[in-house]
Design a protein around this motif. Structure first.
Motif, mmCIF file in Angstrom:
data_model
loop_
_atom_site.group_PDB
_atom_site.id
_atom_site.type_symbol
_atom_site.label_atom_id
_atom_site.label_comp_id
_atom_site.label_asym_id
_atom_site.label_seq_id
_atom_site.Cartn_x
_atom_site.Cartn_y
_atom_site.Cartn_z
ATOM 1 N N ALA A 99 -20.871 -5.805 2.322
ATOM 2 C CA ALA A 99 -19.910 -5.296 3.103
ATOM 3 C C ALA A 99 -18.894 -6.405 3.781
ATOM 4 C CB ALA A 99 -20.370 -4.352 3.869
ATOM 5 N N GLY A 100 -17.522 -6.282 3.786
ATOM 6 C CA GLY A 100 -16.671 -7.217 4.280
ATOM 7 C C GLY A 100 -16.645 -8.657 3.500
ATOM 8 N N THR A 101 -17.118 -8.880 2.203
ATOM 9 C CA THR A 101 -17.049 -10.195 1.770
ATOM 10 C C THR A 101 -15.810 -10.263 0.982
ATOM 11 O OG1 THR A 101 -18.497 -9.431 -0.377
ATOM 12 C CG2 THR A 101 -19.581 -10.763 1.404
ATOM 13 N N GLN A 102 -15.256 -11.302 0.525
ATOM 14 C CA GLN A 102 -14.110 -11.524 -0.340
ATOM 15 C C GLN A 102 -14.236 -12.283 -1.654
ATOM 16 O OE1 GLN A 102 -11.380 -13.332 2.571
ATOM 17 N NE2 GLN A 102 -10.435 -11.635 2.858
ATOM 18 N N ASP A 103 -13.800 -12.355 -2.693
ATOM 19 C CA ASP A 103 -13.875 -12.818 -3.809
ATOM 20 C C ASP A 103 -12.193 -13.361 -4.251
ATOM 21 O OD1 ASP A 103 -16.566 -12.535 -4.081
ATOM 22 O OD2 ASP A 103 -16.297 -10.641 -5.287
ATOM 23 N N TYR A 104 -11.944 -14.363 -4.580
ATOM 24 C CA TYR A 104 -10.972 -14.844 -4.918
ATOM 25 C C TYR A 104 -10.969 -15.021 -6.511
ATOM 26 C CZ TYR A 104 -9.321 -16.397 -0.448
ATOM 27 O OH TYR A 104 -9.188 -16.547 1.028
ATOM 28 N N LEU A 105 -9.719 -14.577 -7.270
ATOM 29 C CA LEU A 105 -9.527 -14.545 -8.723
ATOM 30 C C LEU A 105 -8.060 -15.129 -9.031
ATOM 31 C CD1 LEU A 105 -10.794 -10.697 -9.253
ATOM 32 C CD2 LEU A 105 -12.442 -12.757 -9.288
ATOM 33 N N ALA A 106 -8.110 -16.139 -9.790
ATOM 34 C CA ALA A 106 -6.853 -16.727 -10.171
ATOM 35 C C ALA A 106 -6.625 -16.442 -11.546
ATOM 36 C CB ALA A 106 -6.809 -18.353 -9.402
ATOM 37 N N PHE A 107 -5.246 -16.406 -11.830
ATOM 38 C CA PHE A 107 -4.980 -16.228 -13.239
ATOM 39 C C PHE A 107 -3.497 -16.803 -13.434
ATOM 40 C CE2 PHE A 107 -7.332 -12.554 -11.921
ATOM 41 C CZ PHE A 107 -8.327 -12.505 -13.112
ATOM 42 N N ILE A 108 -3.263 -17.405 -14.747
ATOM 43 C CA ILE A 108 -1.822 -17.779 -15.133
ATOM 44 C C ILE A 108 -1.489 -16.975 -16.040
ATOM 45 C CG2 ILE A 108 -0.627 -19.716 -16.244
ATOM 46 C CD1 ILE A 108 -2.310 -21.762 -14.782
ATOM 47 N N ASP A 122 -4.546 -15.337 -17.848
ATOM 48 C CA ASP A 122 -5.872 -16.211 -18.169
ATOM 49 C C ASP A 122 -6.615 -16.591 -17.068
ATOM 50 O OD1 ASP A 122 -5.157 -15.874 -21.022
ATOM 51 O OD2 ASP A 122 -4.206 -17.802 -21.122
ATOM 52 N N ALA A 123 -7.755 -16.469 -16.897
ATOM 53 C CA ALA A 123 -8.506 -16.525 -15.551
ATOM 54 C C ALA A 123 -8.739 -18.304 -15.641
ATOM 55 C CB ALA A 123 -9.933 -16.192 -15.761
ATOM 56 N N ILE A 124 -8.585 -18.848 -14.385
ATOM 57 C CA ILE A 124 -8.563 -20.194 -14.226
ATOM 58 C C ILE A 124 -9.557 -20.446 -13.076
ATOM 59 C CG2 ILE A 124 -6.230 -20.994 -14.998
ATOM 60 C CD1 ILE A 124 -5.422 -21.067 -12.156
ATOM 61 N N ALA A 125 -9.746 -19.687 -12.133
ATOM 62 C CA ALA A 125 -10.701 -19.880 -11.110
ATOM 63 C C ALA A 125 -11.344 -18.512 -10.538
ATOM 64 C CB ALA A 125 -10.163 -20.711 -10.113
ATOM 65 N N VAL A 126 -12.540 -18.548 -10.076
ATOM 66 C CA VAL A 126 -13.235 -17.672 -9.334
ATOM 67 C C VAL A 126 -13.924 -18.080 -8.029
ATOM 68 C CG1 VAL A 126 -15.142 -15.671 -9.437
ATOM 69 C CG2 VAL A 126 -13.389 -16.180 -11.488
ATOM 70 N N GLY A 127 -13.875 -17.501 -6.929
ATOM 71 C CA GLY A 127 -14.527 -17.849 -6.069
ATOM 72 C C GLY A 127 -15.141 -16.753 -5.314
ATOM 73 N N LYS A 128 -16.559 -16.746 -5.185
ATOM 74 C CA LYS A 128 -17.071 -15.439 -4.715
ATOM 75 C C LYS A 128 -17.715 -15.667 -3.277
ATOM 76 C CE LYS A 128 -19.478 -13.317 -7.916
ATOM 77 N NZ LYS A 128 -20.458 -12.963 -8.819
ATOM 78 N N GLY A 129 -17.939 -14.539 -2.738
ATOM 79 C CA GLY A 129 -19.062 -14.505 -1.645
ATOM 80 C C GLY A 129 -18.281 -14.933 -0.242
ATOM 81 N N LEU A 130 -17.134 -14.979 -0.185
ATOM 82 C CA LEU A 130 -16.575 -15.395 1.269
ATOM 83 C C LEU A 130 -16.488 -14.510 2.157
ATOM 84 C CD1 LEU A 130 -13.627 -17.081 -0.457
ATOM 85 C CD2 LEU A 130 -15.435 -18.433 0.353
#
Length: 132
Positions: A99-108, A122-130
């Motif tokens: 609950a309350g966590t954030q994930d970042y997804l980046a695409f071009i 196209d996916a270029i980065a994923v940051g999980k569990g912030l």
């Protein structure tokens, strides 16, 4: 078109140097809609299991970053439109579930010809569990 640091802008704004863009809040829905002409960073808090729909109005080479937050319940899932492509280096992510966590997804946005099937995010980065 407006150019900053250029005399021949090719899109809405061409900038040489750094810039800041404000996040655009998306509406949580069964299929989450993104109008890419509204910005480059998008936020949404999931209140159920959702699908990230194909963004509309993108520009070739545009970078889209999503900040996906879990609500107070958590354990929400996110499916992706087939327009989102992943590689062996950046695989299709399973979101963090706390609950309350954030994930970042980046695409071009990538246009490979003038045919819709050759256009993808196209996916270029994923940051999980912030923590939020």
């Amino acid at each position: 078109n407006v150019g900053v640091g250029t005399t021949a802008p090719t899109v809405s704004v061409d900038i040489t140097g750094s810039f800041r863009t404000l996040p655009v809040a998306l509406t949580d829905a069964a299929t989450i809609a993104t109008d890419a002409s509204k910005g480059n960073i998008f936020t949404v808090t999931l209140a159920g299991n959702r699908t990230l729909g194909t963004p509309t109005n993108p520009s070739d080479g545009q970078r889209l970053t999503y900040i996906i937050s879990q609500d107070a319940t958590g354990s929400r899932t996110l499916a992706y439109s087939p327009a989102f492509r992943y590689s062996t280096d950046v695989a299709s992510p399973t979101l963090s579930t706390a609950a309350g966590t954030q994930d970042y997804l980046a695409f071009i946005y990538n246009v490979r010809g003038n045919v819709a099937r050759f256009q993808s995010f196209d996916a270029i980065a994923v940051g999980k569990g912030l923590s939020s």
